[in-house]
Design a protein around this motif. Structure first.
Motif, PDB file in Angstrom:
ATOM      1  N   PRO A 199       0.788  -1.236   0.000  1.00 28.22           N
ATOM      2  CA  PRO A 199       0.000   0.000   0.000  1.00 28.22           C
ATOM      3  C   PRO A 199       0.820   1.287   0.000  1.00 28.22           C
ATOM      4  CG  PRO A 199      -0.125  -1.084   2.137  1.00 28.22           C
ATOM      5  CD  PRO A 199       0.565  -2.035   1.204  1.00 28.22           C
ATOM      6  N   LYS A 200       2.087   1.228   0.382  1.00 29.57           N
ATOM      7  CA  LYS A 200       2.899   2.443   0.443  1.00 29.57           C
ATOM      8  C   LYS A 200       3.878   2.568  -0.722  1.00 29.57           C
ATOM      9  CE  LYS A 200       2.393   2.805   5.370  1.00 29.57           C
ATOM     10  NZ  LYS A 200       3.006   3.005   6.664  1.00 29.57           N
ATOM     11  N   ALA A 201       3.779   1.677  -1.707  1.00 35.57           N
ATOM     12  CA  ALA A 201       4.698   1.726  -2.852  1.00 35.57           C
ATOM     13  C   ALA A 201       4.581   3.066  -3.561  1.00 35.57           C
ATOM     14  CB  ALA A 201       4.391   0.591  -3.824  1.00 35.57           C
ATOM     15  N   ARG A 202       5.708   3.507  -4.114  1.00 32.20           N
ATOM     16  CA  ARG A 202       5.765   4.766  -4.850  1.00 32.20           C
ATOM     17  C   ARG A 202       6.402   4.501  -6.214  1.00 32.20           C
ATOM     18  NH1 ARG A 202       4.742   8.603  -1.060  1.00 32.20           N
ATOM     19  NH2 ARG A 202       5.557  10.394  -2.160  1.00 32.20           N
ATOM     20  N   ILE A 203       6.285   5.470  -7.098  1.00 34.53           N
ATOM     21  CA  ILE A 203       6.936   5.389  -8.404  1.00 34.53           C
ATOM     22  C   ILE A 203       8.448   5.246  -8.180  1.00 34.53           C
ATOM     23  CG2 ILE A 203       7.469   6.695 -10.527  1.00 34.53           C
ATOM     24  CD1 ILE A 203       4.554   5.791 -10.440  1.00 34.53           C
ATOM     25  N   GLY A 204       9.067   4.378  -8.969  1.00 36.40           N
ATOM     26  CA  GLY A 204      10.513   4.190  -8.878  1.00 36.40           C
ATOM     27  C   GLY A 204      10.869   2.772  -8.478  1.00 36.40           C
ATOM     28  N   PRO A 205      12.146   2.555  -8.126  1.00 40.03           N
ATOM     29  CA  PRO A 205      12.597   1.212  -7.767  1.00 40.03           C
ATOM     30  C   PRO A 205      11.976   0.767  -6.445  1.00 40.03           C
ATOM     31  CG  PRO A 205      14.337   2.810  -7.370  1.00 40.03           C
ATOM     32  CD  PRO A 205      13.220   3.550  -8.036  1.00 40.03           C
ATOM     33  N   GLN A 206      11.710  -0.525  -6.356  1.00 40.59           N
ATOM     34  CA  GLN A 206      11.123  -1.102  -5.148  1.00 40.59           C
ATOM     35  C   GLN A 206      12.170  -1.949  -4.430  1.00 40.59           C
ATOM     36  OE1 GLN A 206       7.773  -0.083  -4.585  1.00 40.59           O
ATOM     37  NE2 GLN A 206       8.435   1.148  -6.338  1.00 40.59           N
TER      38      GLN A 206
ATOM     39  N   ALA B 131      13.055 -10.993 -10.046  1.00 44.22           N
ATOM     40  CA  ALA B 131      13.501  -9.800 -10.776  1.00 44.22           C
ATOM     41  C   ALA B 131      13.300  -8.557  -9.917  1.00 44.22           C
ATOM     42  CB  ALA B 131      12.726  -9.641 -12.084  1.00 44.22           C
ATOM     43  N   ARG B 132      14.218  -7.609 -10.070  1.00 44.46           N
ATOM     44  CA  ARG B 132      13.998  -6.352  -9.370  1.00 44.46           C
ATOM     45  C   ARG B 132      12.831  -5.625 -10.031  1.00 44.46           C
ATOM     46  NH1 ARG B 132      18.063  -2.023 -11.078  1.00 44.46           N
ATOM     47  NH2 ARG B 132      18.687  -2.691 -13.127  1.00 44.46           N
ATOM     48  N   VAL B 133      12.156  -4.804  -9.241  1.00 46.61           N
ATOM     49  CA  VAL B 133      10.916  -4.172  -9.684  1.00 46.61           C
ATOM     50  C   VAL B 133      11.078  -2.661  -9.723  1.00 46.61           C
ATOM     51  CG1 VAL B 133       8.464  -3.848  -9.171  1.00 46.61           C
ATOM     52  CG2 VAL B 133       9.564  -6.038  -8.662  1.00 46.61           C
ATOM     53  N   TRP B 134      10.537  -2.087 -10.772  1.00 49.84           N
ATOM     54  CA  TRP B 134      10.493  -0.637 -10.925  1.00 49.84           C
ATOM     55  C   TRP B 134       9.044  -0.291 -11.253  1.00 49.84           C
ATOM     56  CZ3 TRP B 134      15.281   2.150 -11.019  1.00 49.84           C
ATOM     57  CH2 TRP B 134      15.124   3.541 -11.123  1.00 49.84           C
ATOM     58  N   VAL B 135       8.429   0.572 -10.467  1.00 47.62           N
ATOM     59  CA  VAL B 135       7.060   0.992 -10.744  1.00 47.62           C
ATOM     60  C   VAL B 135       7.112   2.284 -11.540  1.00 47.62           C
ATOM     61  CG1 VAL B 135       4.850   1.706  -9.773  1.00 47.62           C
ATOM     62  CG2 VAL B 135       6.136  -0.163  -8.705  1.00 47.62           C
ATOM     63  N   LEU B 136       6.426   2.280 -12.667  1.00 50.48           N
ATOM     64  CA  LEU B 136       6.369   3.432 -13.567  1.00 50.48           C
ATOM     65  C   LEU B 136       4.951   4.002 -13.572  1.00 50.48           C
ATOM     66  CD1 LEU B 136       8.338   1.924 -16.580  1.00 50.48           C
ATOM     67  CD2 LEU B 136       9.157   3.661 -14.985  1.00 50.48           C
ATOM     68  N   PRO B 137       4.802   5.255 -13.977  1.00 52.22           N
ATOM     69  CA  PRO B 137       3.460   5.821 -14.097  1.00 52.22           C
ATOM     70  C   PRO B 137       2.655   5.088 -15.173  1.00 52.22           C
ATOM     71  CG  PRO B 137       5.133   7.536 -14.230  1.00 52.22           C
ATOM     72  CD  PRO B 137       5.847   6.224 -14.307  1.00 52.22           C
ATOM     73  N   ASN B 138       1.372   4.998 -14.962  1.00 55.05           N
ATOM     74  CA  ASN B 138       0.484   4.439 -15.966  1.00 55.05           C
ATOM     75  C   ASN B 138       0.494   5.383 -17.174  1.00 55.05           C
ATOM     76  OD1 ASN B 138      -1.704   3.630 -17.505  1.00 55.05           O
ATOM     77  ND2 ASN B 138      -3.034   3.270 -15.758  1.00 55.05           N
ATOM     78  N   PRO B 139       0.820   4.880 -18.382  1.00 56.47           N
ATOM     79  CA  PRO B 139       0.905   5.765 -19.549  1.00 56.47           C
ATOM     80  C   PRO B 139      -0.435   6.104 -20.184  1.00 56.47           C
ATOM     81  CG  PRO B 139       1.443   3.540 -20.208  1.00 56.47           C
ATOM     82  CD  PRO B 139       1.246   3.507 -18.705  1.00 56.47           C
ATOM     83  N   SER B 140      -1.519   5.601 -19.631  1.00 56.06           N
ATOM     84  CA  SER B 140      -2.841   5.899 -20.181  1.00 56.06           C
ATOM     85  C   SER B 140      -3.069   7.402 -20.255  1.00 56.06           C
ATOM     86  CB  SER B 140      -3.927   5.270 -19.305  1.00 56.06           C
ATOM     87  OG  SER B 140      -5.196   5.782 -19.639  1.00 56.06           O
ATOM     88  N   GLY B 141      -3.760   7.819 -21.282  1.00 55.53           N
ATOM     89  CA  GLY B 141      -4.125   9.225 -21.397  1.00 55.53           C
ATOM     90  C   GLY B 141      -5.052   9.671 -20.272  1.00 55.53           C
ATOM     91  N   LEU B 142      -5.640   8.713 -19.559  1.00 55.29           N
ATOM     92  CA  LEU B 142      -6.516   9.032 -18.429  1.00 55.29           C
ATOM     93  C   LEU B 142      -5.720   9.416 -17.175  1.00 55.29           C
ATOM     94  CD1 LEU B 142      -9.137   6.148 -18.799  1.00 55.29           C
ATOM     95  CD2 LEU B 142      -9.339   8.517 -19.557  1.00 55.29           C
ATOM     96  N   ASN B 143      -4.417   9.141 -17.166  1.00 53.03           N
ATOM     97  CA  ASN B 143      -3.575   9.482 -16.017  1.00 53.03           C
ATOM     98  C   ASN B 143      -3.103  10.924 -16.160  1.00 53.03           C
ATOM     99  OD1 ASN B 143      -1.701   9.775 -13.978  1.00 53.03           O
ATOM    100  ND2 ASN B 143      -0.358   8.132 -14.676  1.00 53.03           N
ATOM    101  N   ALA B 144      -3.771  11.820 -15.455  1.00 57.73           N
ATOM    102  CA  ALA B 144      -3.444  13.253 -15.541  1.00 57.73           C
ATOM    103  C   ALA B 144      -2.302  13.651 -14.606  1.00 57.73           C
ATOM    104  CB  ALA B 144      -4.679  14.076 -15.220  1.00 57.73           C
ATOM    105  N   HIS B 145      -1.844  12.730 -13.774  1.00 56.86           N
ATOM    106  CA  HIS B 145      -0.785  13.055 -12.813  1.00 56.86           C
ATOM    107  C   HIS B 145       0.593  13.164 -13.468  1.00 56.86           C
ATOM    108  CE1 HIS B 145      -3.515  12.619  -9.460  1.00 56.86           C
ATOM    109  NE2 HIS B 145      -3.884  11.436  -9.930  1.00 56.86           N
ATOM    110  N   PHE B 146       0.750  12.542 -14.630  1.00 61.12           N
ATOM    111  CA  PHE B 146       2.049  12.554 -15.304  1.00 61.12           C
ATOM    112  C   PHE B 146       1.901  12.994 -16.756  1.00 61.12           C
ATOM    113  CE2 PHE B 146       3.402  10.105 -11.718  1.00 61.12           C
ATOM    114  CZ  PHE B 146       4.766  10.335 -11.627  1.00 61.12           C
TER     115      PHE B 146
END
Length: 165
Positions: free
Chosen positions: A119-126, A133-148
């Protein structure tokens, strides 16, 4: 169901949340014209030119692959249930263990938080790994994602790419 794009010796396995309706109809990942995955992939330096969704088969030649957390197509990722995401997370871990990419890049922090009970994961390496495998969380590239913006998504992909060197 949308087929995975896989190959041997992947540097990064990108994992979308689930296929959009256009992707399901065309058989190509991130097919909706407003989706920023393909432009961000190019701007980050992962590909030497902008690829069209129909060229997804070229990704393994760049050490890249694509899969999804949940197989069910929907108009919006928010239509998925918590159970679908958790089940998808377990299936993804098994897939990653079999494919053995250097890194898993999950495109969507909210879906990652739900699927992997982080629940506390953030964008970037985990700190944790998935399927070895190591994990990297990226922003959702959907056009519906207005945060990025496109530039912001590309920058996060660039950070991932730089971490592989």
């Amino acid at each position: 169901m949308l087929d995975d794009v896989l190959g041997p010796s992947l540097d990064v396995l990108f994992c979308g949340i689930n296929p959009g309706l256009m992707s399901a109809a065309t058989g190509h990942h991130f097919a909706r014209p407003g989706n920023r995955f393909w432009p961000a992939l190019h701007l980050s330096g992962f590909t030497p030119r902008l690829l069209a969704p129909a060229e997804q088969h070229l990704l393994p030649s760049y050490g890249l692959g694509i899969t999804n957390l949940a197989p069910r197509p929907s108009a919006k990722a928010s239509e998925l249930t918590r159970e679908e995401l958790v089940e998808g997370g377990a299936a993804l871990a098994a897939k990653v263990a079999a494919v053995a990419p250097k890194a898993l890049a999950v495109l969507g922090v909210s879906a990652y938080r739900t699927a992997f009970l982080r629940p506390k994961a953030r964008i970037g390496p985990q700190e944790e790994t998935v399927g070895g495998a190591r994990v990297w969380v990226l922003p959702n590239p959907s056009g519906l994602n207005a945060h990025f913006t496109l530039a912001g998504i590309a920058e996060e992909m660039r950070r991932l790419r730089s971490s592989l060197a």
